[in-house]
Scaffold this motif. Structure first.
Motif, PDB file in Angstrom:
ATOM      1  N   ARG A  58      -2.532  -1.530  22.413  1.00 32.89           N
ATOM      2  CA  ARG A  58      -1.986  -2.246  21.005  1.00 32.89           C
ATOM      3  C   ARG A  58      -0.408  -2.173  20.756  1.00 32.89           C
ATOM      4  N   GLU A 116       1.458  -5.967  20.561  1.00 31.63           N
ATOM      5  CA  GLU A 116       2.254  -6.198  19.570  1.00 31.63           C
ATOM      6  C   GLU A 116       3.771  -6.175  19.422  1.00 31.63           C
ATOM      7  N   HIS A 138       5.441  -9.695  18.469  1.00 31.94           N
ATOM      8  CA  HIS A 138       6.721  -9.417  17.477  1.00 31.94           C
ATOM      9  C   HIS A 138       7.953 -10.173  18.338  1.00 31.94           C
ATOM     10  N   LEU A 142       4.621  -1.133  14.550  1.00 34.23           N
ATOM     11  CA  LEU A 142       4.006  -1.403  15.850  1.00 34.23           C
ATOM     12  C   LEU A 142       4.224  -0.644  17.224  1.00 34.23           C
ATOM     13  N   TRP A 164      -0.909  -3.924  12.146  1.00 34.36           N
ATOM     14  CA  TRP A 164      -1.123  -5.437  12.234  1.00 34.36           C
ATOM     15  C   TRP A 164      -0.667  -5.631  10.873  1.00 34.36           C
ATOM     16  N   LEU A 177       3.111  -6.676  11.635  1.00 41.16           N
ATOM     17  CA  LEU A 177       2.947  -8.035  12.342  1.00 41.16           C
ATOM     18  C   LEU A 177       2.830  -9.268  11.556  1.00 41.16           C
TER      19      LEU A 177
END
Length: 211
Positions: A103, A107, A111, A171, A185, A188
């Motif tokens: 994850r 991410e 990003h 993140l 999340w 983000l």
């Protein structure tokens, strides 16, 4: 590549956080540095043409300005994706595979793509490399310091959660994330909202103004 170099600098470290060791977060500290290089690439891919005057030739060849902006966004994304994937992958190599690691790594790549497009959107709006970089870097690095100087700390905390500066910490944290201002999340999503807003405003101004 600047991003890959920044990420490699953090390989092999560990971080002591409130909940223990967050090796993933330290390995991905380079994302915080690398986002400046990605933002610069996003700014320069358009504002650089304004600085040299080449934008006039570009618009003669491709008079539909929306097409120019879409093409530059595609070119930028195509350049950022492999660098971000390789850089992030090298940074976390050797760590135990987990959902949290996947994850954080995924991410981080998203990003960096969004930050590059944010730079492109701001450049389309202001047309100056220096001004665009000042705005983007201010959002990514300077905004938190300014917001914490507000006389009302509650407003400062609220506005801080709405800035893209919160994203990297959220993140990349995989240990003891309860105290973060936003979840990964959601953070983000904040970056995505800024990027969409910048691209939208930049597209409108790019369409309406003379080169």
């Amino acid at each position: 590549m600047p991003l890959g170099f920044a990420l490699l600098l953090t390989a092999g470290g560990v971080m002591l956080g409130r909940g223990g060791i967050d090796a993933v977060q330290l390995r991905l500290l380079g994302v915080r540095l690398g986002q400046a290089a990605v933002a610069a690439a996003g700014v320069q891919i358009l504002a650089g043409e304004y600085g040299t005057g080449l934008i006039r030739a570009t618009l003669i060849v491709v008079p539909r300005r929306w097409s120019v902006l879409v093409a530059k966004a595609g070119l930028l994304t195509a350049g950022v994706v492999p660098v971000a994937v390789v850089g992030v992958g090298v940074a976390v190599i050797g760590l135990p595979l987990s959902d949290a690691l996947l994850r954080a790594a995924g991410e981080s790549v998203l990003h960096l793509i969004l930050v590059g497009l944010l730079g492109l959107g701001v450049a389309a709006a202001v047309r100056s490399s220096a001004a665009a970089m000042g705005i983007v870097l201010g959002l990514l690095y300077l905004a938190p310091m300014l917001l914490w100087m507000l006389p009302d700390p509650d407003w400062g905390r609220f506005l801080y959660r709405l800035t893209p500066a919160t994203a990297v910490q959220a993140l990349t944290t995989t240990v003891d994330d309860a105290g973060l201002p936003l979840g990964p999340w959601a953070a983000l999503g904040v970056v995505a909202a800024w990027t969409v807003g910048a691209l939208g405003m930049g597209a409108v101004l790019f369409q309406r103004r003379n080169a």
